[in-house]
Design a protein around this motif. Structure first.
Motif, PDB file in Angstrom:
ATOM      1  N   VAL A   1       0.819  -1.215   0.000  1.00 58.02           N
ATOM      2  CA  VAL A   1       0.000   0.000   0.000  1.00 58.02           C
ATOM      3  C   VAL A   1       0.853   1.264   0.000  1.00 58.02           C
ATOM      4  CG1 VAL A   1      -1.692   1.337   1.315  1.00 58.02           C
ATOM      5  CG2 VAL A   1      -1.964  -1.146   1.068  1.00 58.02           C
ATOM      6  N   CYS A   2       1.864   1.339   0.886  1.00 52.45           N
ATOM      7  CA  CYS A   2       2.647   2.572   1.022  1.00 52.45           C
ATOM      8  C   CYS A   2       4.122   2.402   0.691  1.00 52.45           C
ATOM      9  CB  CYS A   2       2.491   3.153   2.422  1.00 52.45           C
ATOM     10  SG  CYS A   2       3.309   2.181   3.727  1.00 52.45           S
ATOM     11  N   ASN A   3       4.526   1.177   0.370  1.00 54.98           N
ATOM     12  CA  ASN A   3       5.899   0.845  -0.025  1.00 54.98           C
ATOM     13  C   ASN A   3       6.907   0.985   1.108  1.00 54.98           C
ATOM     14  OD1 ASN A   3       7.436  -0.177  -2.236  1.00 54.98           O
ATOM     15  ND2 ASN A   3       8.430   1.817  -2.456  1.00 54.98           N
ATOM     16  N   SER A   4       6.438   1.069   2.335  1.00 57.10           N
ATOM     17  CA  SER A   4       7.351   1.152   3.470  1.00 57.10           C
ATOM     18  C   SER A   4       8.035  -0.189   3.716  1.00 57.10           C
ATOM     19  CB  SER A   4       6.588   1.574   4.729  1.00 57.10           C
ATOM     20  OG  SER A   4       7.408   1.471   5.878  1.00 57.10           O
ATOM     21  N   ALA A   5       9.268  -0.125   4.176  1.00 54.04           N
ATOM     22  CA  ALA A   5       9.998  -1.327   4.563  1.00 54.04           C
ATOM     23  C   ALA A   5       9.892  -1.597   6.057  1.00 54.04           C
ATOM     24  CB  ALA A   5      11.467  -1.202   4.159  1.00 54.04           C
ATOM     25  N   GLN A   6       9.097  -0.776   6.761  1.00 57.03           N
ATOM     26  CA  GLN A   6       8.938  -0.935   8.209  1.00 57.03           C
ATOM     27  C   GLN A   6       7.844  -1.971   8.475  1.00 57.03           C
ATOM     28  OE1 GLN A   6      11.153   0.647  10.245  1.00 57.03           O
ATOM     29  NE2 GLN A   6      12.001   1.232   8.247  1.00 57.03           N
ATOM     30  N   ILE A   7       8.258  -3.228   8.520  1.00 59.31           N
ATOM     31  CA  ILE A   7       7.336  -4.352   8.645  1.00 59.31           C
ATOM     32  C   ILE A   7       7.654  -5.122   9.918  1.00 59.31           C
ATOM     33  CG2 ILE A   7       6.430  -6.423   7.513  1.00 59.31           C
ATOM     34  CD1 ILE A   7       5.979  -3.872   5.890  1.00 59.31           C
ATOM     35  N   ARG A   8       6.619  -5.549  10.630  1.00 64.32           N
ATOM     36  CA  ARG A   8       6.818  -6.325  11.849  1.00 64.32           C
ATOM     37  C   ARG A   8       5.859  -7.507  11.879  1.00 64.32           C
ATOM     38  NH1 ARG A   8       4.388  -1.886  16.144  1.00 64.32           N
ATOM     39  NH2 ARG A   8       2.194  -2.001  15.497  1.00 64.32           N
ATOM     40  N   ASP A   9       6.171  -8.473  12.735  1.00 64.67           N
ATOM     41  CA  ASP A   9       5.293  -9.630  12.915  1.00 64.67           C
ATOM     42  C   ASP A   9       3.930  -9.178  13.427  1.00 64.67           C
ATOM     43  OD1 ASP A   9       7.469 -11.128  12.219  1.00 64.67           O
ATOM     44  OD2 ASP A   9       7.389 -12.446  13.961  1.00 64.67           O
ATOM     45  N   TYR A  10       2.881  -9.837  12.932  1.00 63.33           N
ATOM     46  CA  TYR A  10       1.525  -9.553  13.401  1.00 63.33           C
ATOM     47  C   TYR A  10       0.891 -10.781  14.036  1.00 63.33           C
ATOM     48  CZ  TYR A  10      -3.287  -7.826  13.369  1.00 63.33           C
ATOM     49  OH  TYR A  10      -4.550  -7.428  13.743  1.00 63.33           O
ATOM     50  N   HIS A  11       0.993 -11.944  13.355  1.00 60.02           N
ATOM     51  CA  HIS A  11       0.402 -13.176  13.886  1.00 60.02           C
ATOM     52  C   HIS A  11       0.990 -14.360  13.145  1.00 60.02           C
ATOM     53  CE1 HIS A  11      -2.627 -15.904  15.563  1.00 60.02           C
ATOM     54  NE2 HIS A  11      -2.713 -16.420  14.345  1.00 60.02           N
ATOM     55  N   ARG A  12       1.244 -15.437  13.884  1.00 59.92           N
ATOM     56  CA  ARG A  12       1.726 -16.675  13.282  1.00 59.92           C
ATOM     57  C   ARG A  12       0.973 -17.853  13.874  1.00 59.92           C
ATOM     58  NH1 ARG A  12       7.228 -16.496  11.136  1.00 59.92           N
ATOM     59  NH2 ARG A  12       8.090 -14.388  11.312  1.00 59.92           N
TER      60      ARG A  12
ATOM     61  N   PRO B   1     -13.142  -7.877   4.185  1.00 56.08           N
ATOM     62  CA  PRO B   1     -13.109  -7.936   5.650  1.00 56.08           C
ATOM     63  C   PRO B   1     -12.272  -6.806   6.253  1.00 56.08           C
ATOM     64  CG  PRO B   1     -12.767 -10.116   4.707  1.00 56.08           C
ATOM     65  CD  PRO B   1     -12.718  -9.140   3.564  1.00 56.08           C
ATOM     66  N   ASP B   2     -12.618  -6.390   7.454  1.00 55.54           N
ATOM     67  CA  ASP B   2     -11.916  -5.318   8.172  1.00 55.54           C
ATOM     68  C   ASP B   2     -11.199  -5.919   9.376  1.00 55.54           C
ATOM     69  OD1 ASP B   2     -11.052  -3.115   9.576  1.00 55.54           O
ATOM     70  OD2 ASP B   2     -13.016  -2.144   9.697  1.00 55.54           O
ATOM     71  N   ILE B   3      -9.881  -6.012   9.275  1.00 55.04           N
ATOM     72  CA  ILE B   3      -9.106  -6.677  10.332  1.00 55.04           C
ATOM     73  C   ILE B   3      -9.076  -5.869  11.623  1.00 55.04           C
ATOM     74  CG2 ILE B   3      -6.853  -5.714   9.709  1.00 55.04           C
ATOM     75  CD1 ILE B   3      -5.724  -8.591  10.235  1.00 55.04           C
ATOM     76  N   ARG B   4      -9.462  -4.594  11.577  1.00 55.37           N
ATOM     77  CA  ARG B   4      -9.453  -3.764  12.790  1.00 55.37           C
ATOM     78  C   ARG B   4     -10.862  -3.337  13.219  1.00 55.37           C
ATOM     79  NH1 ARG B   4      -4.045  -3.156  13.307  1.00 55.37           N
ATOM     80  NH2 ARG B   4      -2.862  -2.933  11.372  1.00 55.37           N
ATOM     81  N   HIS B   5     -11.850  -4.010  12.709  1.00 60.91           N
ATOM     82  CA  HIS B   5     -13.227  -3.671  13.066  1.00 60.91           C
ATOM     83  C   HIS B   5     -13.446  -3.881  14.573  1.00 60.91           C
ATOM     84  CE1 HIS B   5     -17.664  -3.936  13.087  1.00 60.91           C
ATOM     85  NE2 HIS B   5     -17.633  -3.299  11.933  1.00 60.91           N
TER      86      HIS B   5
ATOM     87  N   LEU C   1      -8.515 -12.946  16.495  1.00 55.25           N
ATOM     88  CA  LEU C   1      -8.180 -13.181  15.089  1.00 55.25           C
ATOM     89  C   LEU C   1      -8.488 -14.616  14.698  1.00 55.25           C
ATOM     90  CD1 LEU C   1      -6.935 -11.938  12.526  1.00 55.25           C
ATOM     91  CD2 LEU C   1      -4.710 -12.752  13.317  1.00 55.25           C
ATOM     92  N   VAL C   2      -8.012 -15.567  15.487  1.00 56.63           N
ATOM     93  CA  VAL C   2      -8.310 -16.978  15.221  1.00 56.63           C
ATOM     94  C   VAL C   2      -9.767 -17.218  15.617  1.00 56.63           C
ATOM     95  CG1 VAL C   2      -7.742 -19.356  15.771  1.00 56.63           C
ATOM     96  CG2 VAL C   2      -5.924 -17.658  15.584  1.00 56.63           C
ATOM     97  N   GLY C   3     -10.561 -17.669  14.698  1.00 57.72           N
ATOM     98  CA  GLY C   3     -11.988 -17.829  14.908  1.00 57.72           C
ATOM     99  C   GLY C   3     -12.811 -16.813  14.144  1.00 57.72           C
ATOM    100  N   TRP C   4     -12.198 -15.679  13.764  1.00 64.16           N
ATOM    101  CA  TRP C   4     -12.874 -14.694  12.932  1.00 64.16           C
ATOM    102  C   TRP C   4     -12.967 -15.234  11.514  1.00 64.16           C
ATOM    103  CZ3 TRP C   4      -9.872 -10.593   9.954  1.00 64.16           C
ATOM    104  CH2 TRP C   4     -10.742  -9.737   9.267  1.00 64.16           C
ATOM    105  N   ASP C   5     -14.149 -15.137  10.880  1.00 61.06           N
ATOM    106  CA  ASP C   5     -14.312 -15.738   9.568  1.00 61.06           C
ATOM    107  C   ASP C   5     -13.578 -14.985   8.461  1.00 61.06           C
ATOM    108  OD1 ASP C   5     -15.923 -13.521   9.267  1.00 61.06           O
ATOM    109  OD2 ASP C   5     -17.785 -14.638   8.996  1.00 61.06           O
TER     110      ASP C   5
END
Length: 240
Positions: free
Chosen positions: A8-19, A181-185, A191-195
Motif C-alpha cells: 500500500v505505502c511501499n514502506s519497509a517498516q514491517i513487523r510480525d503480526y500473527h503466526r 473484511p476489516d481486520i481492525r473492526h 483473530l483466530v476464529g474470525w471468519d
C-alpha cells in the motif's frame, strides 16, 4: 526471512503480526496494512479453491442473497450509476441479476467454473465470463459504468495489479463498489476464529486507512463509506 515492502505505502517498516500453523501475517507500521507472507503461487491457490470448492457455499440461501443484491444495486443507482455493470467475482450471479432487473446491461466475471455455470443456468439473461480480472481486462475494450467487487481483493497476491485492472475496466467518473473484511473492526474479536481470517485463501488484510490510501493512489475518490455491524468494509468510490 526477507520481507517485501508494504504493497500500500511501499514502506519497509514491517513487523510480525500473527503466526500459526496456517501461515504468518505481517503488519506495516507506517500505514497498518496486514499481509500474508509468503503468499502461495497462483497455481497453488487455484488448486486450493478447486479442492475446497469455495464457491459452492455461496450458492445457498438464494432469496436472502437476492434481497441483499437488490439493496446494493439500489444504492449504486442512488449514486447515479447507470449503463454497463460488471460484477468482479460474481459467484452465483446474484448481483448481476439484480443489476439487470434495475436496468443495467449486466455482466459477471469469476474464475470459478462451477459458480459461473450455476449463474448461467439460473440467470441466463445475463453475460458471464470465466476468467481472472487481469485476463478479462486484457480482452475487454469497452469500459463499464459501475463495477462491483465483493470479498475478492483479500484473495489476490498483489493489490496494486488488481486495482489497476479495476480502474482499466471502469470509465472516468464510474463507480466502484468494493467490500472486504476489516481486520481492525471493533467487533472482530479474536483473530483466530474470525471468519475473515483464512490464510492462505485470504492473503491481504485491510482496514479503512490502508484501503483509503490504496484507492487514492490509483485515482479513486471516496464517495461513501457504509457502516457495517459485521467486521467488514463497504466503500463506494468514483474513478477520478
Amino acid at each position: 526471512m526477507t520481507l517485501p515492502p508494504c504493497q500500500v505505502c511501499n514502506s519497509a517498516q514491517i513487523r510480525d503480526y500473527h503466526r500459526d500453523g496456517r501461515g504468518a501475517l505481517f503488519e506495516c507500521t507506517e500505514c497498518g496494512f496486514v499481509f500474508l507472507h509468503p503468499i502461495p503461487e497462483a497455481g497453488a491457490l487455484a488448486a486450493l479453491y478447486e479442492q475446497e470448492n469455495i464457491g459452492a457455499g455461496y450458492l445457498r440461501k438464494v432469496p436472502a442473497k437476492m434481497r441483499r443484491a437488490r439493496a446494493r444495486i439500489a444504492l449504486l443507482r442512488r449514486q447515479g450509476a447507470a449503463g454497463r455493470f460488471l460484477d468482479v467475482g460474481c459467484n452465483g450471479g446474484f448481483m448481476v441479476e439484480a443489476a439487470r432487473e434495475a436496468g443495467f446491461a449486466a455482466q459477471g466475471l469469476d474464475p470459478d467454473t462451477i459458480s459461473v455455470e450455476w449463474a448461467r443456468a439460473r440467470y441466463p439473461r445475463n453475460q458471464y465470463a470465466v476468467a481472472t480480472l487481469e485476463q478479462f481486462a486484457a480482452h475487454n475494450p469497452a469500459p463499464f459504468d459501475a463495477v462491483y467487487c465483493s470479498e475478492v481483493i483479500e484473495h489476490v497476491p498483489d493489490c496494486n495489479v488488481f486495482m489497476d485492472g479495476l480502474k482499466e475496466l471502469l470509465r472516468p467518473g464510474g463507480i466502484l463498489y468494493l467490500t472486504t473484511p476489516d481486520i481492525r473492526h471493533w467487533r472482530r474479536g479474536p483473530l483466530v476464529g474470525w471468519d475473515g481470517y483464512k490464510p492462505p485463501e485470504h492473503c491481504l488484510y485491510f482496514s479503512p486507512g490502508p484501503l483509503r490510501r490504496l484507492l487514492g493512489s490509483h485515482g479513486f475518490r471516496i464517495v461513501r463509506w457504509r457502516w457495517t455491524l459485521k467486521p467488514g468494509i463497504q466503500v463506494l468510490a468514483a474513478r477520478a
